[in-house]
Design a protein around this motif. Structure first.
Motif, PDB file in Angstrom:
ATOM      1  N   ASP A 133       0.824  -1.208   0.000  1.00 50.94           N
ATOM      2  CA  ASP A 133       0.000   0.000   0.000  1.00 50.94           C
ATOM      3  C   ASP A 133       0.860   1.262   0.000  1.00 50.94           C
ATOM      4  O   ASP A 133       0.428   2.315  -0.483  1.00 50.94           O
ATOM      5  CB  ASP A 133      -0.974   0.015   1.173  1.00 50.94           C
ATOM      6  N   LEU A 134       2.112   1.163   0.509  1.00 50.96           N
ATOM      7  CA  LEU A 134       3.009   2.311   0.457  1.00 50.96           C
ATOM      8  C   LEU A 134       3.376   2.625  -0.987  1.00 50.96           C
ATOM      9  O   LEU A 134       3.383   3.792  -1.407  1.00 50.96           O
ATOM     10  CB  LEU A 134       4.272   2.036   1.274  1.00 50.96           C
ATOM     11  N   VAL A 135       3.663   1.588  -1.763  1.00 49.11           N
ATOM     12  CA  VAL A 135       3.986   1.779  -3.178  1.00 49.11           C
ATOM     13  C   VAL A 135       2.801   2.392  -3.914  1.00 49.11           C
ATOM     14  O   VAL A 135       2.961   3.331  -4.703  1.00 49.11           O
ATOM     15  CB  VAL A 135       4.399   0.446  -3.830  1.00 49.11           C
ATOM     16  N   HIS A 136       1.609   1.893  -3.639  1.00 44.17           N
ATOM     17  CA  HIS A 136       0.415   2.457  -4.290  1.00 44.17           C
ATOM     18  C   HIS A 136       0.229   3.918  -3.895  1.00 44.17           C
ATOM     19  O   HIS A 136      -0.144   4.758  -4.725  1.00 44.17           O
ATOM     20  CB  HIS A 136      -0.822   1.646  -3.912  1.00 44.17           C
ATOM     21  N   GLN A 137       0.480   4.212  -2.636  1.00 42.98           N
ATOM     22  CA  GLN A 137       0.353   5.594  -2.159  1.00 42.98           C
ATOM     23  C   GLN A 137       1.343   6.504  -2.880  1.00 42.98           C
ATOM     24  O   GLN A 137       0.998   7.613  -3.307  1.00 42.98           O
ATOM     25  CB  GLN A 137       0.600   5.638  -0.656  1.00 42.98           C
ATOM     26  N   TRP A 138       2.579   6.042  -3.023  1.00 48.95           N
ATOM     27  CA  TRP A 138       3.600   6.841  -3.700  1.00 48.95           C
ATOM     28  C   TRP A 138       3.289   6.991  -5.182  1.00 48.95           C
ATOM     29  O   TRP A 138       3.517   8.067  -5.760  1.00 48.95           O
ATOM     30  CB  TRP A 138       4.963   6.199  -3.496  1.00 48.95           C
ATOM     31  N   GLU A 139       2.810   5.943  -5.814  1.00 48.66           N
ATOM     32  CA  GLU A 139       2.433   6.053  -7.223  1.00 48.66           C
ATOM     33  C   GLU A 139       1.343   7.098  -7.413  1.00 48.66           C
ATOM     34  O   GLU A 139       1.387   7.901  -8.348  1.00 48.66           O
ATOM     35  CB  GLU A 139       1.955   4.700  -7.755  1.00 48.66           C
ATOM     36  N   SER A 140       0.371   7.082  -6.508  1.00 49.90           N
ATOM     37  CA  SER A 140      -0.722   8.052  -6.586  1.00 49.90           C
ATOM     38  C   SER A 140      -0.198   9.473  -6.398  1.00 49.90           C
ATOM     39  O   SER A 140      -0.620  10.402  -7.108  1.00 49.90           O
ATOM     40  CB  SER A 140      -1.772   7.723  -5.522  1.00 49.90           C
ATOM     41  N   GLU A 141       0.733   9.645  -5.470  1.00 56.99           N
ATOM     42  CA  GLU A 141       1.302  10.962  -5.218  1.00 56.99           C
ATOM     43  C   GLU A 141       2.121  11.438  -6.416  1.00 56.99           C
ATOM     44  O   GLU A 141       2.051  12.613  -6.794  1.00 56.99           O
ATOM     45  CB  GLU A 141       2.170  10.918  -3.957  1.00 56.99           C
ATOM     46  N   GLN A 142       2.881  10.530  -7.026  1.00 56.20           N
ATOM     47  CA  GLN A 142       3.632  10.895  -8.223  1.00 56.20           C
ATOM     48  C   GLN A 142       2.689  11.317  -9.350  1.00 56.20           C
ATOM     49  O   GLN A 142       2.944  12.305 -10.043  1.00 56.20           O
ATOM     50  CB  GLN A 142       4.509   9.731  -8.683  1.00 56.20           C
ATOM     51  N   ASP A 143       1.625  10.571  -9.543  1.00 58.19           N
ATOM     52  CA  ASP A 143       0.658  10.919 -10.588  1.00 58.19           C
ATOM     53  C   ASP A 143       0.071  12.304 -10.353  1.00 58.19           C
ATOM     54  O   ASP A 143      -0.100  13.088 -11.293  1.00 58.19           O
ATOM     55  CB  ASP A 143      -0.465   9.882 -10.640  1.00 58.19           C
ATOM     56  N   ARG A 144      -0.224  12.617  -9.095  1.00 56.07           N
ATOM     57  CA  ARG A 144      -0.818  13.920  -8.771  1.00 56.07           C
ATOM     58  C   ARG A 144       0.170  15.050  -9.020  1.00 56.07           C
ATOM     59  O   ARG A 144      -0.156  16.063  -9.648  1.00 56.07           O
ATOM     60  CB  ARG A 144      -1.270  13.929  -7.305  1.00 56.07           C
ATOM     61  N   LEU A 145       1.403  14.868  -8.549  1.00 52.82           N
ATOM     62  CA  LEU A 145       2.398  15.918  -8.687  1.00 52.82           C
ATOM     63  C   LEU A 145       2.873  16.076 -10.136  1.00 52.82           C
ATOM     64  O   LEU A 145       3.229  17.181 -10.556  1.00 52.82           O
ATOM     65  CB  LEU A 145       3.594  15.639  -7.776  1.00 52.82           C
ATOM     66  N   ARG A 146       2.877  14.972 -10.887  1.00 53.48           N
ATOM     67  CA  ARG A 146       3.341  15.032 -12.278  1.00 53.48           C
ATOM     68  C   ARG A 146       2.507  15.996 -13.114  1.00 53.48           C
ATOM     69  O   ARG A 146       3.002  16.616 -14.054  1.00 53.48           O
ATOM     70  CB  ARG A 146       3.319  13.644 -12.906  1.00 53.48           C
ATOM     71  N   GLN A 147       1.247  16.141 -12.757  1.00 53.88           N
ATOM     72  CA  GLN A 147       0.378  17.057 -13.494  1.00 53.88           C
ATOM     73  C   GLN A 147       0.831  18.507 -13.352  1.00 53.88           C
ATOM     74  O   GLN A 147       0.421  19.373 -14.141  1.00 53.88           O
ATOM     75  CB  GLN A 147      -1.069  16.914 -12.992  1.00 53.88           C
ATOM     76  N   ILE A 149      13.254   2.384  -2.774  1.00 57.02           N
ATOM     77  CA  ILE A 149      12.532   1.558  -3.734  1.00 57.02           C
ATOM     78  C   ILE A 149      12.791   2.170  -5.101  1.00 57.02           C
ATOM     79  O   ILE A 149      12.615   3.377  -5.298  1.00 57.02           O
ATOM     80  CB  ILE A 149      11.011   1.531  -3.460  1.00 57.02           C
ATOM     81  N   ALA A 150      13.238   1.344  -6.050  1.00 57.44           N
ATOM     82  CA  ALA A 150      13.551   1.849  -7.385  1.00 57.44           C
ATOM     83  C   ALA A 150      12.353   2.605  -7.958  1.00 57.44           C
ATOM     84  O   ALA A 150      11.224   2.117  -7.937  1.00 57.44           O
ATOM     85  CB  ALA A 150      13.929   0.694  -8.316  1.00 57.44           C
ATOM     86  N   GLY A 151      12.626   3.801  -8.462  1.00 55.40           N
ATOM     87  CA  GLY A 151      11.574   4.631  -9.032  1.00 55.40           C
ATOM     88  C   GLY A 151      10.944   5.596  -8.050  1.00 55.40           C
ATOM     89  O   GLY A 151      10.147   6.445  -8.441  1.00 55.40           O
ATOM     90  N   PHE A 152      11.302   5.462  -6.765  1.00 53.18           N
ATOM     91  CA  PHE A 152      10.702   6.310  -5.730  1.00 53.18           C
ATOM     92  C   PHE A 152      11.772   6.992  -4.872  1.00 53.18           C
ATOM     93  O   PHE A 152      11.534   7.303  -3.707  1.00 53.18           O
ATOM     94  CB  PHE A 152       9.774   5.486  -4.837  1.00 53.18           C
ATOM     95  N   LEU A 153      12.940   7.244  -5.467  1.00 53.35           N
ATOM     96  CA  LEU A 153      14.046   7.863  -4.735  1.00 53.35           C
ATOM     97  C   LEU A 153      13.633   9.199  -4.123  1.00 53.35           C
ATOM     98  O   LEU A 153      14.086   9.565  -3.035  1.00 53.35           O
ATOM     99  CB  LEU A 153      15.226   8.066  -5.686  1.00 53.35           C
ATOM    100  N   ALA A 154      12.751   9.921  -4.814  1.00 54.30           N
ATOM    101  CA  ALA A 154      12.374  11.259  -4.353  1.00 54.30           C
ATOM    102  C   ALA A 154      11.724  11.245  -2.975  1.00 54.30           C
ATOM    103  O   ALA A 154      11.908  12.172  -2.188  1.00 54.30           O
ATOM    104  CB  ALA A 154      11.432  11.913  -5.361  1.00 54.30           C
ATOM    105  N   PHE A 155      10.965  10.209  -2.661  1.00 58.30           N
ATOM    106  CA  PHE A 155      10.294  10.153  -1.364  1.00 58.30           C
ATOM    107  C   PHE A 155      11.307   9.961  -0.239  1.00 58.30           C
ATOM    108  O   PHE A 155      11.038  10.300   0.915  1.00 58.30           O
ATOM    109  CB  PHE A 155       9.257   9.033  -1.346  1.00 58.30           C
TER     110      PHE A 155
END
Length: 256
Positions: free
Chosen positions: A8-22, A88-94
């Motif tokens: 669920d942490l990965v899903h949370q981060w993916e959702s946050e990335q999607d939101r910020l990417r906009q 986690i690969a792809g989530f270095l920013a967090f």
């Protein structure tokens, strides 16, 4: 050591990335970006984290600000931090952005006249699994133009370190030469740049925020005395030196 990441942490981060990417702006927004010599650009920043070898929690978060075009250090901030998020690969920013953002906020509060007009990030921007790397994350949250410069190729979205890629590198004749990093979709996510006549190994430049890719590549080249642009090189050197001074028995390392 960090415990294994929860799904669920990965899903949370993916959702946050999607939101910020906009919110990423991939065009030039500043007056200084339009001229061939970046007239009006006076301060360039660089950020990096250095680690004690074998310790994935404690790190030195580093911010430097250099004059432009002289590339002399005007400001530096070295802070030991304790990372709270797992790698986690792809989530270095967090894992890294909170501490780099804090360094910029300290500068804004204490010496706002030295706030950089653009920040070079040791990592990727749009050249990323979900087109939202560390440089994008820091750019959106800080509101500053950011450029991602990676030392190694992230093999992502159909871009591979294969024979074709190596032949493209070999074709870079002099400093300033570049070629696009094109995803399988046909979208250009960044560029490989020969940053110096003396270095045949390229760096990988991508948009972080509030800058066009071609402008980011030109600016990166203009900030290179060696292979790595000077703001990132200085941040790396000074964070390593901080660790050597305060932890003399420890080896240091930075992410590649």
């Amino acid at each position: 050591m960090f415990s294994p990441p929860e799904e669920d942490l990965v899903h949370q981060w993916e959702s946050e990335q999607d939101r910020l990417r906009q919110q990423v702006v991939d065009v030039d927004t500043e007056d200084w970006q339009s001229g061939p010599h970046f007239s009006g650009l006076d301060r360039v920043g660089g950020v990096d984290l250095s680690f004690i070898k074998g310790d994935d929690v404690n790190a030195c978060a580093q911010l430097v600000v250099l004059s432009y075009p002289e590339l002399q250090v005007l400001y530096e901030d070295s802070q030991m931090v304790a990372l709270t998020a797992p790698y986690i690969a792809g989530f270095l920013a967090f894992r890294e952005t909170p501490f780099l953002l804090e360094a910029l906020q300290r500068l804004q509060k204490n010496q706002p006249e030295l706030l950089p007009q653009v920040v070079f990030v040791d990592g990727n921007g749009l050249f990323h699994y979900r087109e939202f790397g560390l440089a994008c994350h820091l750019g959106v949250l800080s509101g500053l133009p950011c450029v991602g410069v990676a030392k190694n190729l992230l093999q992502v979205q159909g871009v591979y370190k294969n024979e074709e890629h190596q032949s493209q590198i070999a074709a870079l004749q002099r400093g300033g030469d570049s070629f696009p990093l094109t995803a399988a979709s046909g979208k250009v996510l960044g560029k490989a740049l020969r940053s110096s006549d003396k270095s045949s190994k390229p760096v990988y430049v991508s948009v972080g925020h509030k800058i066009n890719l071609d402008t980011a590549v030109r600016l990166t080249h203009s900030c290179c005395r060696y292979r790595v642009p000077e703001p990132i090189r200085q941040a790396d050197c000074r964070s390593r030196e901080y660790l050597r001074t305060h932890f003399p028995a420890a080896d240091t390392e930075t992410k590649e």
